[in-house]
Design a protein around this motif. Structure first.
Motif, PDB file in Angstrom:
ATOM      1  N   GLY A 113       0.826  -1.198   0.000  1.00 54.28           N
ATOM      2  CA  GLY A 113       0.000   0.000   0.000  1.00 54.28           C
ATOM      3  C   GLY A 113       0.856   1.241   0.000  1.00 54.28           C
ATOM      4  N   LEU A 114       0.247   2.363  -0.351  1.00 57.78           N
ATOM      5  CA  LEU A 114       0.934   3.649  -0.287  1.00 57.78           C
ATOM      6  C   LEU A 114       0.546   4.306   1.024  1.00 57.78           C
ATOM      7  N   VAL A 115       1.546   4.760   1.758  1.00 60.23           N
ATOM      8  CA  VAL A 115       1.298   5.345   3.068  1.00 60.23           C
ATOM      9  C   VAL A 115       1.900   6.742   3.102  1.00 60.23           C
ATOM     10  N   LEU A 116       1.150   7.688   3.639  1.00 57.36           N
ATOM     11  CA  LEU A 116       1.629   9.057   3.761  1.00 57.36           C
ATOM     12  C   LEU A 116       2.536   9.154   4.980  1.00 57.36           C
ATOM     13  N   VAL A 117       3.824   9.407   4.727  1.00 53.24           N
ATOM     14  CA  VAL A 117       4.799   9.503   5.810  1.00 53.24           C
ATOM     15  C   VAL A 117       5.517  10.840   5.687  1.00 53.24           C
ATOM     16  N   GLY A 118       5.379  11.675   6.688  1.00 50.61           N
ATOM     17  CA  GLY A 118       6.036  12.977   6.666  1.00 50.61           C
ATOM     18  C   GLY A 118       5.667  13.796   5.432  1.00 50.61           C
ATOM     19  N   GLY A 119       4.430  13.683   4.993  1.00 52.54           N
ATOM     20  CA  GLY A 119       3.968  14.479   3.867  1.00 52.54           C
ATOM     21  C   GLY A 119       4.256  13.876   2.501  1.00 52.54           C
ATOM     22  N   ASP A 120       4.988  12.751   2.465  1.00 54.35           N
ATOM     23  CA  ASP A 120       5.289  12.095   1.191  1.00 54.35           C
ATOM     24  C   ASP A 120       4.568  10.761   1.100  1.00 54.35           C
ATOM     25  N   THR A 158       6.601   4.183  16.693  1.00 59.18           N
ATOM     26  CA  THR A 158       5.627   4.761  17.622  1.00 59.18           C
ATOM     27  C   THR A 158       4.792   5.823  16.926  1.00 59.18           C
ATOM     28  N   ASP A 159       5.316   6.314  15.784  1.00 62.24           N
ATOM     29  CA  ASP A 159       4.609   7.349  15.036  1.00 62.24           C
ATOM     30  C   ASP A 159       4.821   7.062  13.548  1.00 62.24           C
ATOM     31  N   VAL A 160       3.733   6.765  12.845  1.00 61.63           N
ATOM     32  CA  VAL A 160       3.841   6.383  11.432  1.00 61.63           C
ATOM     33  C   VAL A 160       4.358   7.548  10.587  1.00 61.63           C
ATOM     34  N   GLU A 161       4.261   8.772  11.104  1.00 68.93           N
ATOM     35  CA  GLU A 161       4.778   9.934  10.380  1.00 68.93           C
ATOM     36  C   GLU A 161       6.301   9.901  10.226  1.00 68.93           C
ATOM     37  N   GLN A 162       6.977   9.096  11.053  1.00 70.17           N
ATOM     38  CA  GLN A 162       8.434   8.976  10.982  1.00 70.17           C
ATOM     39  C   GLN A 162       8.779   7.688  10.245  1.00 70.17           C
ATOM     40  N   ALA A 163       9.510   7.803   9.118  1.00 72.46           N
ATOM     41  CA  ALA A 163       9.895   6.601   8.377  1.00 72.46           C
ATOM     42  C   ALA A 163      10.878   5.781   9.209  1.00 72.46           C
ATOM     43  N   PRO A 164      10.695   4.462   9.237  1.00 76.97           N
ATOM     44  CA  PRO A 164      11.640   3.613   9.988  1.00 76.97           C
ATOM     45  C   PRO A 164      13.018   3.627   9.312  1.00 76.97           C
ATOM     46  N   PRO A 165      14.085   3.406  10.092  1.00 77.64           N
ATOM     47  CA  PRO A 165      15.449   3.441   9.533  1.00 77.64           C
ATOM     48  C   PRO A 165      15.746   2.222   8.664  1.00 77.64           C
ATOM     49  N   SER A 210       5.513   2.602  -9.231  1.00 80.32           N
ATOM     50  CA  SER A 210       6.152   3.889  -9.572  1.00 80.32           C
ATOM     51  C   SER A 210       6.706   4.543  -8.325  1.00 80.32           C
ATOM     52  N   ALA A 211       5.969   4.441  -7.217  1.00 81.19           N
ATOM     53  CA  ALA A 211       6.446   5.037  -5.961  1.00 81.19           C
ATOM     54  C   ALA A 211       7.745   4.358  -5.517  1.00 81.19           C
ATOM     55  N   VAL A 212       7.850   3.048  -5.714  1.00 87.88           N
ATOM     56  CA  VAL A 212       9.080   2.333  -5.363  1.00 87.88           C
ATOM     57  C   VAL A 212      10.233   2.832  -6.222  1.00 87.88           C
ATOM     58  N   ASN A 213       9.972   3.009  -7.506  1.00 91.50           N
ATOM     59  CA  ASN A 213      11.041   3.476  -8.390  1.00 91.50           C
ATOM     60  C   ASN A 213      11.473   4.888  -8.034  1.00 91.50           C
ATOM     61  N   ARG A 214      10.523   5.705  -7.610  1.00 92.77           N
ATOM     62  CA  ARG A 214      10.847   7.073  -7.191  1.00 92.77           C
ATOM     63  C   ARG A 214      11.661   7.062  -5.899  1.00 92.77           C
ATOM     64  N   ALA A 215      11.164   6.310  -4.916  1.00 87.10           N
ATOM     65  CA  ALA A 215      11.775   6.339  -3.585  1.00 87.10           C
ATOM     66  C   ALA A 215      13.047   5.493  -3.518  1.00 87.10           C
ATOM     67  N   GLY A 216      13.132   4.467  -4.358  1.00 93.85           N
ATOM     68  CA  GLY A 216      14.297   3.577  -4.326  1.00 93.85           C
ATOM     69  C   GLY A 216      14.297   2.661  -3.117  1.00 93.85           C
ATOM     70  N   ARG A 217      13.185   2.634  -2.404  1.00 94.76           N
ATOM     71  CA  ARG A 217      13.133   1.754  -1.238  1.00 94.76           C
ATOM     72  C   ARG A 217      11.667   1.493  -0.876  1.00 94.76           C
ATOM     73  N   VAL A 218      11.504   0.521  -0.012  1.00 94.99           N
ATOM     74  CA  VAL A 218      10.172   0.164   0.448  1.00 94.99           C
ATOM     75  C   VAL A 218      10.187   0.218   1.976  1.00 94.99           C
ATOM     76  N   LEU A 219       9.151   0.767   2.574  1.00 99.23           N
ATOM     77  CA  LEU A 219       9.038   0.736   4.033  1.00 99.23           C
ATOM     78  C   LEU A 219       8.288  -0.550   4.394  1.00 99.23           C
ATOM     79  N   MET A 241      -2.616   1.105  11.073  1.00 97.63           N
ATOM     80  CA  MET A 241      -1.194   1.218  11.422  1.00 97.63           C
ATOM     81  C   MET A 241      -1.005   2.223  12.559  1.00 97.63           C
ATOM     82  N   ASP A 242      -1.738   3.328  12.501  1.00 97.98           N
ATOM     83  CA  ASP A 242      -1.657   4.328  13.580  1.00 97.98           C
ATOM     84  C   ASP A 242      -2.064   3.705  14.911  1.00 97.98           C
ATOM     85  N   ARG A 243      -3.127   2.904  14.876  1.00 93.99           N
ATOM     86  CA  ARG A 243      -3.596   2.264  16.118  1.00 93.99           C
ATOM     87  C   ARG A 243      -2.546   1.285  16.644  1.00 93.99           C
ATOM     88  N   ALA A 244      -1.964   0.491  15.708  1.00 97.92           N
ATOM     89  CA  ALA A 244      -0.940  -0.477  16.124  1.00 97.92           C
ATOM     90  C   ALA A 244       0.276   0.257  16.699  1.00 97.92           C
TER      91      ALA A 244
END
Ligand SMILES: [Zn+2]
Length: 260
Positions: A113-120, A158-165, A210-219, A241-244
């Motif tokens: 799925g596509l997830v909005l993280v930090g505005g992207d 703890t916050d989906v707005e922050q992409a995991p490392p 397309s999002a994968v090709n743009r980002a070069g990675r998958v969360l 995801m927010d609830r989890a």
């Protein structure tokens, strides 16, 4: 007609000089193809094209990609995954290597799925076991899925707005435009091994690709059985995801595509 093909030294070493020359000369090479990375059409007579060789233990599959998407390269994959790229693996059959190497005793459900993280908008995979995961060797009722993943380096979310490392050595195998596997670092051998692999290569949406090709990675996110559930829409997936995350039941890692 000659083709604008890139054949890297490592691909050449695998297929041999003769076959490489035949490809470059236009024999055995398609003029049009579907890019193995972005899955959109390519034309090897008009644009630079990378040869990508997927190599298993017994089988090898030559594929083509836009040179602007990925460079010519050899991508080692488990034989089971490669067979999966060629034909559908019978449902219910588990990959031998994955089952042996992995402590995961239950089936994993994987949702893209596509997830909005930090505005992207970010391409994500959400992994959830279809049942509780008991520690290997025990039959206790305690679900240790998150514990096992944290031990492997997944970070608590703890916050989906922050992409995991990023998680070193892990990657997502997307081939022929389909999702094949999540790979983890080799246990001893040279090739990465499957942590999860699709019984049947999983079709993903064009905008996800397309999002994968743009980002070069998958969360890649994971939650214990029952935390996310099947969500019919991406906004509902995000809510779940927010609830989890709010209840400490979400871990994640950022992973590049295999071979990149
Ligand atoms: Zn492409």
């Amino acid at each position: 007609m000659p083709r604008m093909l890139d054949v890297s030294d490592e691909v050449r070493a695998e297929i041999g000089d003769e076959e490489a020359e035949r490809l470059l000369g236009g024999d055995n090479a398609p003029d049009v193809y579907d890019c193995t990375s972005c899955r959109t059409p390519g034309n090897s007579e008009r644009e630079r094209t990378s040869t990508v060789l997927f190599v298993g233990e017994e089988t090898a599959v030559l594929a083509f990609a836009h040179a602007s998407c990925i460079p010519s390269q050899v991508v080692p994959v488990a034989e089971e995954q490669l067979q999966g790229a060629v034909r559908s693996i019978t449902a219910g059959e588990t990959g031998g290597s994955a089952a042996e190497q992995s402590p995961m005793q239950a089936e994993l459900g994987v949702t893209s799925g596509l997830v909005l993280v930090g505005g992207d908008v970010q391409p994500a995979l959400v992994v959830e076991p279809l049942g509780p995961i008991a520690r290997p060797g025990s039959d206790g009722p305690v679900d240790v899925f998150l514990e096992l993943l944290r031990a492997q380096g997944f970070a608590p979310v703890t916050d989906v707005e922050q992409a995991p490392p990023p998680l070193a050595g892990w990657s997502v195998l997307l081939a022929m435009g389909r999702l094949h596997a999540v790979l983890q670092p080799p246990a001893g051998g040279a090739a990465p091994q499957a942590w999860w692999q699709a019984h049947q290569a999983m079709q993903v949406a064009d905008d996800w690709r397309s999002a994968v090709n743009r980002a070069g990675r998958v969360l890649v996110y994971a939650a214990p059985h029952g935390a996310i559930g099947a969500q019919p829409r991406e906004d509902l997936l995000r809510d779940a995801m927010d609830r989890a995350a709010a209840t400490g039941r979400l871990v994640g890692a950022s992973m590049p595509l295999a071979g990149t």
